[in-house]
Structures are given as structure tokens and as C-alpha cells.
Motif scaffolding. Structure first.
Motif, PDB file in Angstrom:
ATOM      1  N   LEU A 112      28.582  18.386 -40.435  1.00  0.00           N
ATOM      2  CA  LEU A 112      27.959  17.906 -39.205  1.00  0.00           C
ATOM      3  C   LEU A 112      26.768  16.989 -39.455  1.00  0.00           C
ATOM      4  CD1 LEU A 112      28.117  21.197 -37.116  1.00  0.00           C
ATOM      5  CD2 LEU A 112      29.528  19.152 -36.821  1.00  0.00           C
ATOM      6  N   SER A 113      26.250  16.989 -40.677  1.00  0.00           N
ATOM      7  CA  SER A 113      25.103  16.119 -40.971  1.00  0.00           C
ATOM      8  C   SER A 113      25.490  14.865 -41.739  1.00  0.00           C
ATOM      9  CB  SER A 113      24.048  16.897 -41.769  1.00  0.00           C
ATOM     10  OG  SER A 113      24.576  17.335 -43.015  1.00  0.00           O
ATOM     11  N   LYS A 114      26.540  14.947 -42.564  1.00  0.00           N
ATOM     12  CA  LYS A 114      26.877  13.812 -43.436  1.00  0.00           C
ATOM     13  C   LYS A 114      28.267  13.227 -43.200  1.00  0.00           C
ATOM     14  CE  LYS A 114      22.919  14.125 -45.389  1.00  0.00           C
ATOM     15  NZ  LYS A 114      21.891  13.144 -44.992  1.00  0.00           N
ATOM     16  N   TRP A 115      29.108  13.892 -42.453  1.00  0.00           N
ATOM     17  CA  TRP A 115      30.459  13.386 -42.201  1.00  0.00           C
ATOM     18  C   TRP A 115      30.725  13.412 -40.692  1.00  0.00           C
ATOM     19  CZ3 TRP A 115      33.626  11.581 -46.157  1.00  0.00           C
ATOM     20  CH2 TRP A 115      33.152  11.825 -47.452  1.00  0.00           C
ATOM     21  N   LYS A 116      29.898  12.707 -39.972  1.00  0.00           N
ATOM     22  CA  LYS A 116      30.011  12.720 -38.518  1.00  0.00           C
ATOM     23  C   LYS A 116      31.292  12.034 -38.064  1.00  0.00           C
ATOM     24  CE  LYS A 116      25.024  12.942 -37.783  1.00  0.00           C
ATOM     25  NZ  LYS A 116      23.829  12.320 -37.161  1.00  0.00           N
ATOM     26  N   PHE A 117      31.867  12.540 -36.999  1.00  0.00           N
ATOM     27  CA  PHE A 117      33.118  12.029 -36.451  1.00  0.00           C
ATOM     28  C   PHE A 117      33.034  12.126 -34.928  1.00  0.00           C
ATOM     29  CE2 PHE A 117      33.351  16.471 -37.596  1.00  0.00           C
ATOM     30  CZ  PHE A 117      33.798  17.083 -36.429  1.00  0.00           C
ATOM     31  N   PRO A 118      33.923  11.471 -34.200  1.00  0.00           N
ATOM     32  CA  PRO A 118      33.880  11.554 -32.738  1.00  0.00           C
ATOM     33  C   PRO A 118      33.962  13.008 -32.266  1.00  0.00           C
ATOM     34  CG  PRO A 118      35.346   9.799 -33.413  1.00  0.00           C
ATOM     35  CD  PRO A 118      34.956  10.527 -34.670  1.00  0.00           C
ATOM     36  N   GLY A 119      32.992  13.424 -31.493  1.00  0.00           N
ATOM     37  CA  GLY A 119      32.958  14.796 -31.002  1.00  0.00           C
ATOM     38  C   GLY A 119      32.154  15.744 -31.855  1.00  0.00           C
ATOM     39  N   ALA A 188      26.039   6.589 -52.359  1.00  0.00           N
ATOM     40  CA  ALA A 188      26.133   6.246 -53.777  1.00  0.00           C
ATOM     41  C   ALA A 188      27.244   7.033 -54.456  1.00  0.00           C
ATOM     42  CB  ALA A 188      24.789   6.515 -54.462  1.00  0.00           C
ATOM     43  N   ALA A 189      27.355   8.320 -54.105  1.00  0.00           N
ATOM     44  CA  ALA A 189      28.425   9.132 -54.689  1.00  0.00           C
ATOM     45  C   ALA A 189      29.793   8.636 -54.223  1.00  0.00           C
ATOM     46  CB  ALA A 189      28.228  10.603 -54.307  1.00  0.00           C
ATOM     47  N   SER A 190      29.889   8.196 -52.969  1.00  0.00           N
ATOM     48  CA  SER A 190      31.168   7.667 -52.460  1.00  0.00           C
ATOM     49  C   SER A 190      31.554   6.384 -53.182  1.00  0.00           C
ATOM     50  CB  SER A 190      31.064   7.409 -50.952  1.00  0.00           C
ATOM     51  OG  SER A 190      30.782   8.595 -50.253  1.00  0.00           O
ATOM     52  N   ILE A 191      30.578   5.526 -53.438  1.00  0.00           N
ATOM     53  CA  ILE A 191      30.847   4.280 -54.168  1.00  0.00           C
ATOM     54  C   ILE A 191      31.354   4.574 -55.572  1.00  0.00           C
ATOM     55  CG2 ILE A 191      29.750   2.228 -55.164  1.00  0.00           C
ATOM     56  CD1 ILE A 191      27.898   2.200 -52.713  1.00  0.00           C
ATOM     57  N   GLY A 195      34.795  12.172 -53.664  1.00  0.00           N
ATOM     58  CA  GLY A 195      35.326  12.492 -52.348  1.00  0.00           C
ATOM     59  C   GLY A 195      34.506  13.556 -51.643  1.00  0.00           C
ATOM     60  N   PHE A 196      35.088  14.079 -50.587  1.00  0.00           N
ATOM     61  CA  PHE A 196      34.384  15.060 -49.731  1.00  0.00           C
ATOM     62  C   PHE A 196      33.883  16.264 -50.534  1.00  0.00           C
ATOM     63  CE2 PHE A 196      34.473  18.905 -47.179  1.00  0.00           C
ATOM     64  CZ  PHE A 196      33.723  18.550 -46.059  1.00  0.00           C
ATOM     65  N   TRP A 197      34.791  16.922 -51.241  1.00  0.00           N
ATOM     66  CA  TRP A 197      34.421  18.155 -51.939  1.00  0.00           C
ATOM     67  C   TRP A 197      33.587  17.882 -53.180  1.00  0.00           C
ATOM     68  CZ3 TRP A 197      34.410  22.454 -49.508  1.00  0.00           C
ATOM     69  CH2 TRP A 197      35.330  22.708 -48.498  1.00  0.00           C
ATOM     70  N   ARG A 198      33.863  16.783 -53.865  1.00  0.00           N
ATOM     71  CA  ARG A 198      33.065  16.491 -55.056  1.00  0.00           C
ATOM     72  C   ARG A 198      31.614  16.193 -54.689  1.00  0.00           C
ATOM     73  NH1 ARG A 198      34.716  12.336 -59.968  1.00  0.00           N
ATOM     74  NH2 ARG A 198      33.125  13.074 -61.443  1.00  0.00           N
ATOM     75  N   ILE A 199      31.400  15.481 -53.577  1.00  0.00           N
ATOM     76  CA  ILE A 199      30.030  15.235 -53.115  1.00  0.00           C
ATOM     77  C   ILE A 199      29.362  16.555 -52.743  1.00  0.00           C
ATOM     78  CG2 ILE A 199      28.658  14.168 -51.277  1.00  0.00           C
ATOM     79  CD1 ILE A 199      30.700  11.921 -51.185  1.00  0.00           C
TER      80      ILE A 199
END
Length: 285
Positions: A112-119, A188-191, A195-199
Motif C-alpha cells: 500500500l505504500s510502494k506498489w499503489k494501484f487503482p483502488g 533503483a532496485a527495479s532498474i 521484482g516485487f518480492w526481491r525488493i
């Protein structure tokens, strides 16, 4: 040697104000500590001694017999097998429920803080609403769920209830903490191809010990001291210790109360400073 009269008067005023402040603190500390001291002293007195001399009296001797009787012989709901089974029930309930609710809270806070999505804001608002919802409101829904899952009068049912009920608090704590972590770390980690779990495992989780300690202490003490759900959904051997205290027989009650209070006191004794540090670190980061 001559001294400045104004400085002397200022020093006397400072000393007088300090004396008043510390005097009031001692008075209030004595008021708050007196009930605990009475319970502690009575835990070394037998029921017959309390009946002879009254509730407030110095023990005739400091024997641990009342503690042993409270653990092995005191009557709970008509069964005189001591408070030990109920103590172990509380451990069986509190430890897994604390771990589950904390784990879900950390993951929810991260999403909810770093992977925001609609809703996502709406979902957080609904979770946040659970913080303010009285537990009495959820009794009927939980009664239906316990009946459908055949978990009524079971410690496993209370584990499920407390795991779900605690998600609102743990999500709030962790989401607010993760919101203070710079988004640049995640980018930076995404670049770099994470991925989601590794971050989560490599970036966010190593930063999380302060808030995890806060949520664990909060959940442990809240679940251990909870009374309502244990009273409604369990009976007899399945009762947690907080419910058993209310149905315990006369005698050895002070020792029983202290035994029940020991785990939360132990948690705060060893983790209290980390609790405050985790809250302040999340607020100032």
C-alpha cells in the motif's frame, strides 16, 4: 566569598519548584504502585491468612506455596487443575496470531505504500476503519464463521480471530513506516532488475526491524490481554488465561493474577525501549 543575592533567590526558586515536582511525582507513583504492591504481597499469603488479617496486611512468611497452588491446584470453571492449562492456551493463541498478523501487516504496508494501484487508497481506508471498529460489532459475523469452520471452543478459532483482527493495526503501523522510506530505493532496485518480492526481501525488510518490533510488542500484549473473544468463543479447558482469571475460585488469586501478567511485563521489560525507539524512528525518518 560574596554571592549574588538574585542568583541565590533564583536557585532557591528552582530548588523549590523541583522539590514540588518530584514530591508530586512520588505521591502519584505511590498511588499507582499501591494496588500492585498489595497484589504482590498477597500472592505470598494463604486464603486463611487473608481471611484472618484482611486484604491489606504484611505476609506472615514469604512462601511460594500459593504460587505452586495457583499453577497446579486452583479451581477454574469447576476444574481444580491450576491455571497452567489456560496459561499454555494463551501462549498457543498469542504467539502464532502475533506472527501471522505481523507478517500480513508488513506485506500489506509494503504494497500500500510502494506498489499503489487503482483502488489502493480505498482498500487502505477500509483496513484503517478496522482500527476504530469496536470488537463487539464483529461478534455475530465471527460466530457464524466459527460455526461454519467448526472452530468454536477451540484455540485455533481464537488464533484465526486475532490474526484477522490485528491486521488493521499492523497494516497501519507498517504502511506509515514504509511511506517514510524514499521511493528512489525501490526505483533503483527495479532498474537493477529486482521484482516485487526481491525488493521486499532485499530492500524493505532489512529496514523494517524497528517497526516489526513495535507491531510484535503491540500485538502480543493486545492478544494476551484480550478478554471478549475468549469469553464468547471458548469454555473450560480451551479458555485463555484472561478468561480463566474471572472464573477462578477463591484463594491464590493474587498469585494467579501475577502469573497471568508476567508475559506482557516480560515483553515490555526487554522490549519497551525498542518499542519507543521504533515509534520515534518511524516518525522522524
Amino acid at each position: 566569598m560574596l554571592r549574588d543575592p538574585e542568583a541565590l533567590r533564583a536557585r532557591r526558586r528552582w530548588f523549590g519548584s523541583r522539590l514540588v515536582v518530584y514530591g508530586l511525582l512520588l505521591v502519584f507513583a505511590a498511588i499507582y504502585a499501591t494496588p500492585a504492591l498489595i497484589v504482590l504481597l498477597n500472592s505470598f499469603r494463604s486464603y486463611a491468612e487473608v481471611a484472618r488479617h484482611g486484604l491489606i496486611a504484611w505476609p506472615e512468611g514469604f512462601s511460594l506455596e500459593t504460587w505452586v497452588d495457583a499453577w497446579t491446584k486452583t479451581c477454574v470453571s469447576g476444574m481444580c487443575e491450576g491455571i497452567a492449562p489456560n496459561f499454555y492456551n494463551s501462549l498457543k493463541i498469542t504467539i502464532p496470531a502475533t506472527l501471522f498478523s505481523t507478517a500480513f501487516g508488513v506485506i500489506n504496508g509494503y504494497i500500500l505504500s510502494k506498489w499503489k494501484f487503482p483502488g489502493s487508497q480505498f482498500i487502505f481506508a477500509m483496513i484503517f476503519l478496522g482500527v476504530f471498529m469496536p470488537p463487539q460489532v464483529s461478534l455475530l459475523p465471527w460466530a457464524w464463521i466459527m460455526g461454519q469452520l467448526h472452530l468454536a471452543n477451540s484455540v485455533y478459532g481464537l488464533i484465526l480471530i486475532h490474526s484477522i483482527q490485528g491486521i488493521s493495526f499492523t497494516t497501519l503501523f507498517c504502511r506509515n513506516f514504509f511511506a517514510t522510506v524514499p521511493d528512489e530505493l525501490v526505483k533503483a532496485a527495479s532498474i537493477d532488475g529486482a521484482g516485487f518480492w526481491r525488493i521486499f526481501w532485499r530492500v524493505m525488510l532489512p529496514l523494517s526491524p524497528p517497526i516489526i518490533i513495535v507491531t510484535v510488542i503491540w500485538q502480543f500484549t493486545s492478544i494476551w490481554n484480550e478478554y471478549l473473544f475468549g469469553m464468547v468463543f471458548t469454555a473450560g479447558y480451551q479458555q485463555p488465561i484472561t478468561v480463566a482469571l474471572m472464573s477462578a475460585g477463591v484463594g491464590d488469586q493474587s498469585a494467579t493474577i501475577l502469573i497471568a501478567a508476567f508475559p506482557p511485563l516480560l515483553v515490555y521489560f526487554f522490549g519497551g525501549r525498542y518499542f519507543v525507539r521504533g515509534l520515534t524512528q518511524g516518525a522522524l525518518k
